[in-house]
Design an enzyme around this catalytic site. Structure first.
Site, PDB file in Angstrom:
ATOM      1  N   GLY A  90      32.962  -8.127  17.653  1.00 48.07           N
ATOM      2  CA  GLY A  90      32.673  -6.754  18.086  1.00 48.07           C
ATOM      3  C   GLY A  90      31.238  -6.401  17.722  1.00 48.07           C
ATOM      4  O   GLY A  90      30.379  -7.279  17.646  1.00 48.07           O
ATOM      5  N   ASN A  91      30.987  -5.117  17.486  1.00 49.81           N
ATOM      6  CA  ASN A  91      29.612  -4.676  17.179  1.00 49.81           C
ATOM      7  C   ASN A  91      29.005  -5.458  16.023  1.00 49.81           C
ATOM      8  O   ASN A  91      27.900  -5.992  16.118  1.00 49.81           O
ATOM      9  CB  ASN A  91      29.612  -3.192  16.779  1.00 49.81           C
ATOM     10  CG  ASN A  91      29.867  -2.297  17.970  1.00 49.81           C
ATOM     11  OD1 ASN A  91      29.311  -2.519  19.047  1.00 49.81           O
ATOM     12  ND2 ASN A  91      30.714  -1.300  17.794  1.00 49.81           N
ATOM     13  N   VAL A  92      29.743  -5.517  14.917  1.00 46.58           N
ATOM     14  CA  VAL A  92      29.212  -6.146  13.712  1.00 46.58           C
ATOM     15  C   VAL A  92      29.137  -7.665  13.868  1.00 46.58           C
ATOM     16  O   VAL A  92      28.104  -8.293  13.624  1.00 46.58           O
ATOM     17  CB  VAL A  92      30.089  -5.772  12.478  1.00 46.58           C
ATOM     18  CG1 VAL A  92      29.654  -6.529  11.245  1.00 46.58           C
ATOM     19  CG2 VAL A  92      30.027  -4.272  12.239  1.00 46.58           C
ATOM     20  N   GLY A  93      30.256  -8.264  14.306  1.00 43.64           N
ATOM     21  CA  GLY A  93      30.323  -9.716  14.431  1.00 43.64           C
ATOM     22  C   GLY A  93      29.293 -10.269  15.402  1.00 43.64           C
ATOM     23  O   GLY A  93      28.593 -11.237  15.096  1.00 43.64           O
ATOM     24  N   LYS A 107      34.174  11.574   4.257  1.00 40.28           N
ATOM     25  CA  LYS A 107      34.784  10.990   5.453  1.00 40.28           C
ATOM     26  C   LYS A 107      35.619  12.059   6.119  1.00 40.28           C
ATOM     27  O   LYS A 107      36.125  12.966   5.442  1.00 40.28           O
ATOM     28  CB  LYS A 107      35.696   9.816   5.040  1.00 40.28           C
ATOM     29  CG  LYS A 107      35.982   8.862   6.153  1.00 40.28           C
ATOM     30  CD  LYS A 107      34.844   7.874   6.302  1.00 40.28           C
ATOM     31  CE  LYS A 107      35.086   6.860   7.372  1.00 40.28           C
ATOM     32  NZ  LYS A 107      34.050   5.816   7.360  1.00 40.28           N
ATOM     33  N   GLY A 133      36.302 -11.418  14.502  1.00 42.22           N
ATOM     34  CA  GLY A 133      35.988 -10.137  15.144  1.00 42.22           C
ATOM     35  C   GLY A 133      34.649 -10.191  15.851  1.00 42.22           C
ATOM     36  O   GLY A 133      33.608 -10.045  15.221  1.00 42.22           O
TER      37      GLY A 133
HETATM   38  P1  NAD Z   1      34.501  -3.292  16.888  1.00 41.05           P
HETATM   39  O1  NAD Z   1      35.699  -2.551  17.342  1.00 41.05           O
HETATM   40  O2  NAD Z   1      33.264  -3.272  17.719  1.00 41.05           O
HETATM   41  O3  NAD Z   1      34.884  -4.845  16.686  1.00 41.05           O
HETATM   42  C1  NAD Z   1      36.024  -5.277  16.023  1.00 41.05           C
HETATM   43  C2  NAD Z   1      36.384  -6.653  16.565  1.00 41.05           C
HETATM   44  O4  NAD Z   1      37.509  -7.151  15.849  1.00 41.05           O
HETATM   45  C3  NAD Z   1      36.796  -6.637  18.038  1.00 41.05           C
HETATM   46  O5  NAD Z   1      36.324  -7.796  18.665  1.00 41.05           O
HETATM   47  C4  NAD Z   1      38.327  -6.660  17.964  1.00 41.05           C
HETATM   48  O6  NAD Z   1      38.913  -7.206  19.130  1.00 41.05           O
HETATM   49  C5  NAD Z   1      38.519  -7.557  16.756  1.00 41.05           C
HETATM   50  N1  NAD Z   1      39.837  -7.398  16.124  1.00 41.05           N
HETATM   51  C6  NAD Z   1      40.565  -6.268  15.963  1.00 41.05           C
HETATM   52  N2  NAD Z   1      41.737  -6.558  15.376  1.00 41.05           N
HETATM   53  C7  NAD Z   1      41.736  -7.885  15.154  1.00 41.05           C
HETATM   54  C8  NAD Z   1      42.657  -8.778  14.585  1.00 41.05           C
HETATM   55  N3  NAD Z   1      43.835  -8.359  14.135  1.00 41.05           N
HETATM   56  N4  NAD Z   1      42.347 -10.087  14.497  1.00 41.05           N
HETATM   57  C9  NAD Z   1      41.150 -10.521  14.958  1.00 41.05           C
HETATM   58  N5  NAD Z   1      40.227  -9.734  15.520  1.00 41.05           N
HETATM   59  C10 NAD Z   1      40.526  -8.436  15.622  1.00 41.05           C
HETATM   60  O7  NAD Z   1      34.217  -2.771  15.406  1.00 41.05           O
HETATM   61  P2  NAD Z   1      32.879  -2.948  14.568  1.00 41.05           P
HETATM   62  O8  NAD Z   1      32.042  -1.736  14.723  1.00 41.05           O
HETATM   63  O9  NAD Z   1      32.300  -4.283  14.841  1.00 41.05           O
HETATM   64  O10 NAD Z   1      33.468  -2.899  13.092  1.00 41.05           O
HETATM   65  C11 NAD Z   1      34.184  -3.993  12.553  1.00 41.05           C
HETATM   66  C12 NAD Z   1      34.573  -3.700  11.126  1.00 41.05           C
HETATM   67  O11 NAD Z   1      33.407  -3.474  10.346  1.00 41.05           O
HETATM   68  C13 NAD Z   1      35.423  -2.441  10.933  1.00 41.05           C
HETATM   69  O12 NAD Z   1      36.310  -2.705   9.873  1.00 41.05           O
HETATM   70  C14 NAD Z   1      34.424  -1.374  10.526  1.00 41.05           C
HETATM   71  O13 NAD Z   1      35.030  -0.364   9.746  1.00 41.05           O
HETATM   72  C15 NAD Z   1      33.464  -2.202   9.706  1.00 41.05           C
HETATM   73  N6  NAD Z   1      32.099  -1.672   9.626  1.00 41.05           N
HETATM   74  C16 NAD Z   1      31.399  -1.399  10.755  1.00 41.05           C
HETATM   75  C17 NAD Z   1      30.087  -0.957  10.656  1.00 41.05           C
HETATM   76  C18 NAD Z   1      29.262  -0.698  11.890  1.00 41.05           C
HETATM   77  O14 NAD Z   1      28.058  -0.521  11.732  1.00 41.05           O
HETATM   78  N7  NAD Z   1      29.807  -0.715  13.082  1.00 41.05           N
HETATM   79  C19 NAD Z   1      29.509  -0.740   9.401  1.00 41.05           C
HETATM   80  C20 NAD Z   1      30.257  -1.038   8.251  1.00 41.05           C
HETATM   81  C21 NAD Z   1      31.552  -1.519   8.378  1.00 41.05           C
END
Ligand code: NAD
Length: 368
Positions: free
Chosen positions: A179-182, A79, A177
């Protein structure tokens, strides 16, 4: 030399190297942790944030070692963190300086993480010919656009729901959340007939027991709206969403959401960990005792890194989907069988599975 600091986290697996980078002229400050290379060159994201500690970078690198081993990838874990504001107007310059600084670390393959994206990876690739998570035009597989991590979560849901006798058709899903994952997870789960009854962003959430209109919410968010103000469900605070009763709960926002003090609030049957370390191990044990099945992050959210490894091998999008499905199916099945057989909570079993694989690979190496 004082070894006390390194001794505080060094163990039988690593870290192999921790490098602090400082360029007096440009003031670039960065940390790279290369944890374990027994399975091959290490893949791990580059995080851009002003406040990341060495210990944090090491912990994230270790998580990648475990996740890559569990995903049966020929890659170790690493990392990096660039200690700078991700909104800096000099972002391209900073990323390019970072790339030049890690040119000699040929065992490290950088990928995107918080604060960096495919454009940043393209700059790194341009400087040193090494990076994953590249734009399509450079042979990349855009894992967030394709929703690879969300896809992997739905595969874990297929296996786990069968094991616990939960019908996905009609299942009530809460996603912390959007975001991308959700967002990607909602799509794949709705294809299976599940309904998303609550979700949120950092500014608040909504609850709609009939099922949220996700297409409308996606469009609303794309125009810059906040989930709570979308009018697509009853607005609620971020804390309240943790208490909405569901069949499946997906934390997909940030770490340490549930701890020993608040774990009792969660009323669900199955948790798929989209975020990294969203539940502390102590809380996860208590939830397990309460009959909640948890599929740990290092298995459930490995879709993204599997996609990155497939890209590194020069393979296609279809190959990535296939490998994610095969790997997460197999890992979730093994996990659930061992949870029953070994009478241990899922996080402990997943950790054991990963460590067994790393130890096997290390046994073939004379030097690390
Ligand atoms: P993202 O920034 O696209 O989405 C995160 C979402 O969570 C956003 O909607 C944000 O507004 C919301 N959020 C942030 N803080 C919050 C809180 N306190 N309460 C409620 N909602 C909140 O990020 P992502 O890429 O979707 O990643 C989400 C998580 O998954 C991260 O922890 C990341 O490390 C992990 N992750 C991501 C991937 C990937 O492929 N993108 C892979 C493995 C793990």
């Amino acid at each position: 030399m004082c070894t006390h600091y390194i001794d505080s986290f060094a163990d039988e697996f690593g870290p192999e190297k921790i490098i602090h980078i400082y360029e007096p002229k440009s003031k670039l400050r960065a940390i790279v942790a290369i944890d374990n290379l027994s399975l091959g060159k290490a893949i791990g994201g580059v995080r851009m944030a002003e406040d990341v500690s060495t210990r944090e970078v090491f912990r994230l690198a270790r998580a990648m070692t475990l996740k890559n081993a569990l995903a049966k990838l020929p890659h170790g874990g690493a990392k990096a963190a660039i200690l700078a504001d991700p909104a800096s107007k000099d972002k391209e310059k900073i990323i390019r300086e970072f790339a030049i600084a890690i040119k000699g670390l040929t065992d490290y393959i950088p990928g995107p993480d918080m604060g960096t994206d495919e454009r940043c990876m393209a700059y790194i690739y341009d400087e040193i010919g090494r990076a994953v998570g590249l734009p399509r035009v450079l042979g990349g597989l855009p894992l967030d656009e394709l929703g690879m991590t969300g896809y992997g979560l739905s595969i874990a849901a297929d296996v786990a729901s069968e094991k616990i006798g939960l019908l996905l058709k009609g299942a009530r899903v809460v996603i912390q959340g959007f975001g991308n994952v959700g967002k990607a997870a909602t799509g794949f789960l709705m294809q299976r007939g599940a309904k998303i009854i609550a979700t949120c962003d950092s500014k608040g959430g909504i609850h709609n027991p009939e099922g949220i209109d996700i297409a409308a919410l996606t469009e609303y968010k794309a125009r810059g709206g906040k989930v709570a103000e979308s009018g697509l469900g009853k607005p609620m605070g971020n804390g309240d969403i943790l208490e909405v009763e569901s069949d499946i709960f997906i934390p997909a926002a940030r770490p340490d959401v549930f701890n020993e003090a608040n774990q009792h609030l969660l009323k669900t049957r199955l948790v798929l960990e989209g975020a990294n370390i969203p539940i502390t191990h102590e809380a996860a044990k208590l939830m397990h005792d309460r009959g909640i099945m948890i599929i740990p992050d290092i298995i459930a959210n490995s879709g993204g890194v599997i996609c990155a490894a497939v890209e590194y091998q020069g393979l296609s999008e279809a190959d990535a989907f296939e490998k994610i499905k095969a790997t997460i199916t197999q890992n979730t099945q093994e996990l659930l069988a061992r949870v029953t057989r070994e009478k241990m909570p899922p996080h402990e079993v997943a950790l054991k599975m990963a460590k067994e694989r790393i130890a096997k690979a290390m046994a073939y190496r004379a030097h690390m």
